[in-house]
Design an enzyme around this catalytic site. Structure first.
Site, short mmCIF file in Angstrom:
data_model
loop_
_atom_site.label_atom_id
_atom_site.label_comp_id
_atom_site.label_asym_id
_atom_site.label_seq_id
_atom_site.Cartn_x
_atom_site.Cartn_y
_atom_site.Cartn_z
N PHE A 93 -41.26 -8.30 3.42
CA PHE A 93 -39.76 -8.82 2.01
C PHE A 93 -40.95 -9.08 1.18
O PHE A 93 -41.66 -10.77 1.32
CB PHE A 93 -38.92 -9.68 3.07
CG PHE A 93 -38.70 -9.56 4.04
CD1 PHE A 93 -37.12 -8.66 4.39
CD2 PHE A 93 -39.08 -9.73 5.81
CE1 PHE A 93 -36.69 -8.17 5.11
CE2 PHE A 93 -38.27 -9.13 6.61
CZ PHE A 93 -37.20 -8.42 6.77
N VAL B 228 -43.16 -12.00 5.34
CA VAL B 228 -42.65 -12.50 3.90
C VAL B 228 -43.40 -13.05 3.18
O VAL B 228 -44.73 -13.44 3.34
CB VAL B 228 -41.74 -13.28 4.13
CG1 VAL B 228 -41.18 -14.04 3.36
CG2 VAL B 228 -40.82 -13.18 5.62
N CYS B 229 -43.63 -12.97 2.22
CA CYS B 229 -44.85 -12.83 0.92
C CYS B 229 -44.54 -14.05 0.86
O CYS B 229 -43.32 -14.89 0.09
CB CYS B 229 -44.22 -11.79 -0.70
SG CYS B 229 -45.31 -12.72 -2.19
N ILE B 230 -46.29 -15.02 1.20
CA ILE B 230 -46.10 -16.65 0.72
C ILE B 230 -45.43 -16.91 -0.68
O ILE B 230 -44.96 -17.73 -1.12
CB ILE B 230 -46.60 -16.64 1.11
CG1 ILE B 230 -46.99 -18.55 1.05
CG2 ILE B 230 -48.39 -16.43 1.22
CD1 ILE B 230 -48.09 -18.94 2.35
N ALA C 178 -41.47 -16.44 -0.99
CA ALA C 178 -40.80 -17.46 -0.93
C ALA C 178 -40.90 -18.67 -1.33
O ALA C 178 -39.84 -19.44 -1.25
CB ALA C 178 -41.47 -17.42 1.12
#
Lengths: 130, 96
Positions: free
Chosen positions: A39, A77-79, A82
């Site tokens: 994501f 999830v791309c930190i 996010a």
């Protein structure tokens, strides 16, 4: 074949997550493996555990979680995407002094390197964005 | 041979960009808002002979366009067919 999905659309404002979920089910139904879902951009909102759609509507986070539970599909999830959108895990909330968090397992905050790894491990990486 | 997946309506910037990128033998799959291309059978994508064009059936039906695609005899695939197209094409690009 090994498939990976890149989801860049936000839930409920963009059809991309719905398309990606339906594609994921079809991939598995055809006997392929789903190696991971990444994501990115507004797609990180799919991971929010505070998502509360009306009860008669699909809860996208729960649908992704069900995919993980039934088929063991990692949900990365791309930190960077996010954190700047207010999607934080318990550890990141503590690190940044926030009083709440909204990202829990099976979603995991990871770096962009994970997307490259997914791409290398897959025969096909399909992007869902609109 | 590349599978191009277009998600936006005709006349959008991505729709114009994909027209430039399509090579002979490529495949164009129209999904989400791109299926509104079914409303205009005069669009270049329907009249050109170089590449194959498919409409995603579920997205057509969701927009009430299933019958119009049938009437114009436009080729459709369901989600299973979408996956089959990705099996057949080693490379895919999503235009959005």
């Amino acid at each position: 074949m090994d498939y990976g999905l890149l989801v860049m659309g936000a839930p409920y404002s963009d059809p991309a997550p719905h398309s990606a979920l339906r594609f994921a089910e079809a991939v598995l139904a055809r006997g392929h493996r789903l190696t991971g879902v990444f994501f990115y951009h507004d797609g990180v909102h799919n991971a929010s555990s505070l998502m509360t759609p009306p009860q008669d509507e699909l809860n996208l986070r729960k649908a992704w979680k069900a995919l993980n539970e039934r088929h063991g599909v990692p949900l990365d999830v791309c930190i960077a995407a996010a954190l700047r959108r207010g999607i934080v895990s318990e550890a990141e909330a503590a690190r940044h002094g926030h009083s709440a968090y909204n990202l829990e397992a099976p979603f995991e905050l990871t770096g962009l390197g994970q997307l490259l790894t997914l791409q290398q491990r897959c025969d096909r990486l399909i992007t869902f964005a609109s | 041979m590349t599978l191009h997946i277009l998600t936006t309506a005709p006349n959008s910037d991505p729709a114009r960009q994909v027209e430039q990128a399509l090579n002979a033998g490529d495949t164009l799959l129209l999904i989400e808002a791109a299926v509104t291309a079914a409303l205009d059978p005069q669009l270049n994508c329907w009249t050109q002979p170089a590449y194959t064009v498919w409409l995603l059936e579920e997205d057509l039906v969701a927009r009430g366009l299933g019958n119009i695609a049938k009437k114009h005899r436009l080729a459709t695939v369901n989600m299973d067919g979408f996956v089959a197209l990705t099996e057949q094409h080693e490379q895919s690009v999503t235009w959005y």
